[in-house]
Design an enzyme around this catalytic site. Structure first.
Site, PDB file in Angstrom:
ATOM      1  N   TYR A  67      58.808   4.970  44.418  1.00 55.16           N
ATOM      2  CA  TYR A  67      59.411   3.838  43.702  1.00 55.16           C
ATOM      3  C   TYR A  67      59.225   4.001  42.193  1.00 55.16           C
ATOM      4  CZ  TYR A  67      60.738  -0.962  42.571  1.00 55.16           C
ATOM      5  OH  TYR A  67      61.370  -2.065  42.047  1.00 55.16           O
ATOM      6  N   SER A  70      62.332  -1.467  36.497  1.00 49.11           N
ATOM      7  CA  SER A  70      61.122  -2.176  36.941  1.00 49.11           C
ATOM      8  C   SER A  70      60.042  -1.930  35.895  1.00 49.11           C
ATOM      9  CB  SER A  70      60.668  -1.601  38.285  1.00 49.11           C
ATOM     10  OG  SER A  70      59.327  -1.962  38.565  1.00 49.11           O
TER      11      SER A  70
END
Ligand SMILES: NC(=O)c1ccc[n+]([C@@H]2O[C@H](COP(=O)([O-])OP(=O)(O)OC[C@H]3O[C@@H](n4cnc5c(N)ncnc54)[C@H](OP(=O)(O)O)[C@@H]3O)[C@@H](O)[C@H]2O)c1
Length: 247
Positions: free
Chosen positions: A150, A137
């Site tokens: 995350y 990401s």
């Protein structure tokens, strides 16, 4: 080899985690369309839409099940070539017990990805080649608010890729990251549906828009195929220019 032929995956066998929908399903379809025989896993009983791959219900955190599935796939085809770790969750804003969100996120996004690599590598070693692709990401390299689990999981996954690329490079196994920016999926549907957040995310890119799931497939085919035979330990950003943008 003709350069277009170097992108073909004919005869190669792949497993994509997190393939019931979203980015994983698009990557599994792309690998299938490029000629690979592809298996996809997710917790859902069925995949959201029909695809160019075989879907199996399997939780990527269940290391014993994943190992058995990979052994079955490798035995039935006599080889195994490509692993894509796309299964991922995001659990923002659990202020009551932040450790629960942190640990659950790391359990899937990082620990399960490592277990899948461990299960896949012996089969790739038997071939003397293989490609592992981890879906990280833009949060792997940048700070994002309210979701340290995350960000930490994706930063850890990106770092794990470089470590495994070094450990496995001598055996012909390449390991790379695909780094998506904001792509409209179930995971991002909340911010996509909010006009202000939608425009803010689009405006943060150089291309001025969100990504589409099918725009991840070409990157995966490249990294899986002989077209990228000298590419390992790297990040391939598919983020509309988000990570490269200054002002
Ligand atoms: N969308 C974005 O903007 C974006 C940006 C950067 C990175 N990513 C990453 O891209 C990957 C795919 O995300 P997405 O946006 O496509 O989200 P999504 O639509 O929510 O898809 C997530 C996938 O992971 C699967 N999954 C979740 N838990 C699992 C488990 N325990 N075992 C196996 N599969 C599991 C889900 O299937 P089941 O629910 O059926 O298990 C689903 O197929 C994730 O790693 C995500 O972090 C997404």
């Amino acid at each position: 080899m003709n350069v277009l032929d170097s992108f073909r995956l004919n005869g190669q066998i792949a497993l994509v985690t997190g393939a019931s929908r979203g980015i994983g399903a698009a990557i599994a379809n792309g690998l299938g369309e490029a000629g690979a025989i592809v298996y996809g896993i997710g917790r859902s009983a069925e995949m959201e839409a029909p695809g160019a791959f075989q879907y199996r219900q399997c939780d990527a955190r269940e290391a014993v099940e994943v190992k058995a599935l990979l052994a079955e796939i490798a035995e039935s085809h006599g080889r195994f070539d490509i692993l894509v770790n796309a299964a991922g969750i995001t659990l923002p804003g659990n202020d009551a017990d932040p450790m629960v969100s942190f640990q659950s996120t790391l359990e899937l996004n990082l620990t399960a990805a490592y277990a899948c690599c461990l299960a896949a590598v012996p089969h790739m070693q038997r071939n003397g080649r293989g490609s592992i692709i981890n879906v990280t990401s833009i949060g792997a390299g940048l700070g994002f608010p309210g979701n340290p689990g995350y960000v930490a999981s994706k930063g850890g996954l990106a770092a794990m890729t470089r470590a495994l690329a070094l450990d496995l490079g001598g055996q012909g196994i390449r390991v790379n990251n695909i780094v998506p920016g904001y792509v409209h999926t179930a995971m991002t549907h909340g911010s996509y549906s909010d006009p202000e957040l939608n425009a803010a995310r689009a405006g943060r890119t150089m291309l001025g828009r969100w990504g589409r799931v099918e725009e991840l497939a070409g990157a995966a085919v490249f990294l899986a195929s002989p077209a990228s035979s000298y590419v390992t330990g790297t990040d391939l950003h598919v983020d509309g220019g988000w990570s490269a943008k200054g002002l």
